[in-house]
Design a protein around this motif. Structure first.
Motif, PDB file in Angstrom:
ATOM      1  N   PRO A 189       0.916  -0.919   0.155  1.00 29.17           N
ATOM      2  CA  PRO A 189       0.137   0.031  -0.009  1.00 29.17           C
ATOM      3  C   PRO A 189       1.035   1.202  -0.127  1.00 29.17           C
ATOM      4  N   ARG A 190       0.461   2.110  -0.862  1.00 32.59           N
ATOM      5  CA  ARG A 190       1.299   3.396  -0.830  1.00 32.59           C
ATOM      6  C   ARG A 190       0.656   4.535  -0.034  1.00 32.59           C
ATOM      7  N   ILE A 191       1.444   5.219   0.651  1.00 34.20           N
ATOM      8  CA  ILE A 191       0.855   6.518   1.459  1.00 34.20           C
ATOM      9  C   ILE A 191       1.711   7.505   0.801  1.00 34.20           C
ATOM     10  N   ASP A 192       0.958   8.756   0.959  1.00 32.75           N
ATOM     11  CA  ASP A 192       1.386  10.171   0.178  1.00 32.75           C
ATOM     12  C   ASP A 192       1.592  11.053   1.559  1.00 32.75           C
ATOM     13  N   ALA A 193       2.108  12.570   1.016  1.00 30.91           N
ATOM     14  CA  ALA A 193       2.495  13.430   2.104  1.00 30.91           C
ATOM     15  C   ALA A 193       1.116  13.639   3.095  1.00 30.91           C
ATOM     16  N   ALA A 194      -0.099  13.635   2.441  1.00 29.18           N
ATOM     17  CA  ALA A 194      -0.931  13.877   3.427  1.00 29.18           C
ATOM     18  C   ALA A 194      -1.494  12.910   4.275  1.00 29.18           C
ATOM     19  N   ARG A 250      10.759  17.345  10.587  1.00 29.95           N
ATOM     20  CA  ARG A 250       9.690  18.433  10.878  1.00 29.95           C
ATOM     21  C   ARG A 250       8.595  18.144   9.745  1.00 29.95           C
ATOM     22  N   ALA A 251       9.159  17.978   8.431  1.00 30.18           N
ATOM     23  CA  ALA A 251       8.380  18.118   7.375  1.00 30.18           C
ATOM     24  C   ALA A 251       8.174  16.808   6.516  1.00 30.18           C
ATOM     25  N   ASN A 252       7.299  16.554   5.895  1.00 28.93           N
ATOM     26  CA  ASN A 252       6.930  15.209   5.436  1.00 28.93           C
ATOM     27  C   ASN A 252       7.362  15.045   4.006  1.00 28.93           C
ATOM     28  N   ASP A 253       8.387  16.137   3.521  1.00 28.95           N
ATOM     29  CA  ASP A 253       9.187  15.885   2.083  1.00 28.95           C
ATOM     30  C   ASP A 253      10.565  15.818   2.635  1.00 28.95           C
ATOM     31  N   GLU A 254      10.910  15.659   3.788  1.00 29.30           N
ATOM     32  CA  GLU A 254      12.420  15.427   4.219  1.00 29.30           C
ATOM     33  C   GLU A 254      12.867  13.899   4.055  1.00 29.30           C
ATOM     34  N   ALA A 255      13.751  13.891   3.661  1.00 22.88           N
ATOM     35  CA  ALA A 255      14.546  12.292   3.591  1.00 22.88           C
ATOM     36  C   ALA A 255      15.061  11.876   4.989  1.00 22.88           C
ATOM     37  N   VAL A 256      15.367  10.833   5.280  1.00 23.20           N
ATOM     38  CA  VAL A 256      16.345  10.106   6.455  1.00 23.20           C
ATOM     39  C   VAL A 256      16.828   8.847   5.837  1.00 23.20           C
ATOM     40  N   SER A 257      17.868   8.472   6.571  1.00 26.03           N
ATOM     41  CA  SER A 257      18.674   7.214   6.317  1.00 26.03           C
ATOM     42  C   SER A 257      18.505   6.417   7.409  1.00 26.03           C
ATOM     43  N   PHE A 258      18.490   5.118   7.158  1.00 27.71           N
ATOM     44  CA  PHE A 258      18.366   4.081   8.667  1.00 27.71           C
ATOM     45  C   PHE A 258      19.657   3.113   8.477  1.00 27.71           C
ATOM     46  N   ALA A 300       8.748  -0.348   4.490  1.00 27.91           N
ATOM     47  CA  ALA A 300       8.404   0.949   4.809  1.00 27.91           C
ATOM     48  C   ALA A 300       8.771   2.193   3.589  1.00 27.91           C
ATOM     49  N   ARG A 301       9.913   1.925   2.851  1.00 23.90           N
ATOM     50  CA  ARG A 301      10.510   2.568   1.979  1.00 23.90           C
ATOM     51  C   ARG A 301       9.481   2.185   0.439  1.00 23.90           C
ATOM     52  N   MET A 302       9.069   0.989   0.388  1.00 26.27           N
ATOM     53  CA  MET A 302       7.913   0.826  -0.873  1.00 26.27           C
ATOM     54  C   MET A 302       6.912   1.287  -0.683  1.00 26.27           C
ATOM     55  N   MET A 303       6.438   1.468   0.688  1.00 26.11           N
ATOM     56  CA  MET A 303       5.181   2.148   1.127  1.00 26.11           C
ATOM     57  C   MET A 303       5.314   3.738   0.781  1.00 26.11           C
ATOM     58  N   GLY A 304       6.288   4.392   0.437  1.00 24.77           N
ATOM     59  CA  GLY A 304       6.465   5.779   0.366  1.00 24.77           C
ATOM     60  C   GLY A 304       7.470   6.711   1.516  1.00 24.77           C
ATOM     61  N   ARG A 342      19.793  -2.271  -9.190  1.00 28.76           N
ATOM     62  CA  ARG A 342      18.353  -1.792  -8.766  1.00 28.76           C
ATOM     63  C   ARG A 342      18.630  -1.732  -7.207  1.00 28.76           C
ATOM     64  N   ALA A 343      19.526  -2.651  -6.469  1.00 28.71           N
ATOM     65  CA  ALA A 343      19.627  -2.624  -5.241  1.00 28.71           C
ATOM     66  C   ALA A 343      20.033  -1.168  -4.536  1.00 28.71           C
ATOM     67  N   LYS A 344      20.679  -0.612  -5.169  1.00 29.88           N
ATOM     68  CA  LYS A 344      21.182   0.529  -4.565  1.00 29.88           C
ATOM     69  C   LYS A 344      20.493   1.890  -5.175  1.00 29.88           C
ATOM     70  N   SER A 345      20.300   1.819  -6.773  1.00 33.58           N
ATOM     71  CA  SER A 345      19.717   2.950  -7.363  1.00 33.58           C
ATOM     72  C   SER A 345      18.225   2.960  -6.968  1.00 33.58           C
ATOM     73  N   GLU A 346      17.279   1.800  -7.077  1.00 29.59           N
ATOM     74  CA  GLU A 346      16.091   2.076  -6.835  1.00 29.59           C
ATOM     75  C   GLU A 346      15.675   1.902  -5.273  1.00 29.59           C
ATOM     76  N   PHE A 347      16.407   0.784  -4.814  1.00 29.51           N
ATOM     77  CA  PHE A 347      15.673   0.197  -3.291  1.00 29.51           C
ATOM     78  C   PHE A 347      16.539   1.093  -2.279  1.00 29.51           C
ATOM     79  N   GLY A 348      18.002   1.531  -2.609  1.00 27.66           N
ATOM     80  CA  GLY A 348      18.546   2.654  -1.521  1.00 27.66           C
ATOM     81  C   GLY A 348      19.421   1.782  -0.797  1.00 27.66           C
ATOM     82  N   PHE A 349      19.627   0.411  -0.924  1.00 27.50           N
ATOM     83  CA  PHE A 349      20.669  -0.254  -0.120  1.00 27.50           C
ATOM     84  C   PHE A 349      22.223  -0.020  -0.365  1.00 27.50           C
ATOM     85  N   VAL A 350      22.902   0.233   0.595  1.00 30.81           N
ATOM     86  CA  VAL A 350      24.503   0.210   0.783  1.00 30.81           C
ATOM     87  C   VAL A 350      24.876  -0.612   1.983  1.00 30.81           C
TER      88      VAL A 350
END
Length: 478
Positions: A36-41, A251-259, A275-279, A367-375
């Protein structure tokens, strides 16, 4: 919401069916048909919710066969200050990394405030309540078979002890856990808890669980279920704390973080992938291993190469002494565009025949890094000691060995302006010997665990043989 097997089994099942089942009949792992995809709202609506309410909102996207009022009640029963020690449930601790010029803020997300002092409590406490609810609704019983390298076992046993209709048979590698971890499990005297110390390593325990689960006749006769992160219910519960950590660090819903996630079996970080696939705006998912670097090797080279028992190192972060990551199959399924036939070829054929598979030349690997963000990165015993000392000296915080692995690797993958959240995996008392080596002093011990190592132990040592485990289960299910 329906669930599919990574290996292509035809059935599309609902949540409560796979809750009690564990592995799919074809040996695959369950995933939702789509995320399921979630948006900024939606993020804005969720920001500021109490943890139990956030859990309800996220879980209700995946669970449509438990009435909403019942699911909300289960979440509220699970995530309380009384169980987890704080209203925030998973509070962040800020480490000002800019002192070292890393270019962003570093946080520890405290996931270890539950009954057994490890992050596994976050999902296991929910799982225990879900099991009890669904079994009562069906008028059935369940025999849980699990494997642990340290923390899963105690979290499962503390969540299931005294639960109606549930027995636990927990395998662990004989002599390979810390004394505190062993004592947490083996000191339990509850009649529905059975500890089985397997003469081997964690991967042997995990293989036994899968072998028993793949014996469909035995599984059905004795109502075998699982609590390892091969159970989707446990993994989806872990998705919640990625959102909770994100809201605290931004503070804002367009900020990015890393885990950054210390990972041996790929369950904890797989929840971050979901979680990332959900948006959820996650820039990077940083995987940290110890000397057993099977997963780091894959993300660096594209080669997934499992190791045998003799080549699995015994380390000071023992919960990651794993050389066959059972949850990795879920990620590779998504990496391959959900091609079940290809997935089955890799995990069912190539891995069984060669002990490895190679995606280095496959376009999907990029795609592991470019699309899914894994390092990824790895940490050694010397790194562990240095990170524990540095964190204690500069911030007055004592961290456990696995969290130290995560923090060391996190600093290698910082991005300017992007907060880095390191998932704390356990409290340091669980690995006291290494803390003493690093700091020259014992870590704090919660009063309820004073003298736990001296308590009487209830455990059976068994051979690394699925047939012997089945005999034990059959003998104790009367």
């Amino acid at each position: 919401m329906r669930y599919v097997s990574t290996r292509g089994h035809a059935d599309r099942k609902r949540f409560c069916e796979i809750l009690l089942e564990g592995l799919a009949p074809d040996g695959g792992l369950y995933l939702p048909e789509s995320y399921p995809r979630i948006d900024a709202a939606t993020l804005a609506t969720w920001r500021g919710l109490p943890y139990a309410e956030l859990a309800f909102e996220i879980l209700s996207l995946y669970i449509d066969d438990i009435p909403a009022d019942d699911l909300r009640a289960i979440c509220r029963k699970t995530y309380t200050r009384e169980v987890f020690g704080t209203d925030a449930i998973v509070p962040l601790k800020a480490l000002d990394s800019r002192v070292r010029g890393d270019g962003g803020d570093v946080y520890l997300e405290a996931l270890s405030n539950g009954p057994t002092l490890a992050f596994k409590d976050m999902a296991m406490q929910l799982l225990g309540n879900l099991f009890e609810y669904e079994l009562a609704r069906r008028g059935e019983e369940l025999n849980i078979l699990g494997a642990t390298s340290g923390d899963t076992g105690s979290a499962a046993e503390y969540a299931m002890k005294g639960k109606r209709g549930v027995r636990v048979f927990m395998t662990s590698p004989h002599g390979r856990m810390s004394p505190f971890q062993q004592a947490q499990m083996f000191s339990l005297q509850d009649a529905n808890i059975h500890n089985l110390a397997v003469e081997g390593v964690f991967d042997d325990c995990q293989d036994i669980v899968k072998a028993v689960s793949n014996d469909l006749a035995f599984k059905r006769k004795y109502r075998i279920g699982t609590v390892n992160s091969i159970n989707w219910a446990r993994l989806v519960a872990q998705v919640v704390y990625y959102f909770a950590g994100y809201f605290q660090a931004t503070r804002a819903n367009d900020e990015a973080v890393s885990f950054t996630v210390p990972s041996g079996n790929f369950g904890n970080i797989c929840a971050g992938h979901v979680a990332r696939m959900m948006g959820l705006p996650i820039a990077r998912l940083v995987l940290a291993t110890n000397e057993n670097d099977v997963l780091d090797e894959f993300f660096r080279t594209g080669v997934y190469r499992v190791r045998g028992s003799a080549d699995t190192h015994e380390t000071s972060s023992p919960s990651m002494d794993i050389s066959k990551a059972s949850n990795f199959e879920r990620f590779v399924f998504d990496l391959l565009g959900r091609d079940a036939a290809r997935l089955k070829q890799l995990f069912g054929n190539e891995l069984s025949r060669n002990g490895r598979f190679d995606l280095s030349k496959d376009p999907a690997f990029a795609r592991a890094k470019s699309e899914f963000g894994f390092v990824s990165g790895k940490s050694t015993h010397a790194d562990r000691l240095a990170t524990i000392r540095d964190t204690h000296a500069r911030f007055g915080i004592t961290i456990d060995t696995h969290t130290a692995d995560g923090l060391k690797v996190a600093r290698e993958h910082m991005q300017p302006g992007v907060p880095m959240i390191v998932l704390e995996t356990a409290l340091p008392i669980k690995f006291a010997a290494t803390i003493v080596e690093a700091l020259g002093q014992e870590p704090p011990r919660p009063a309820k665990f004073a003298g736990i190592e001296a308590l009487p132990k209830r455990v059976t040592v068994v051979a690394a043989d699925a047939a012997k485990i089945k005999e034990f289960i059959a003998a104790h299910c009367g």
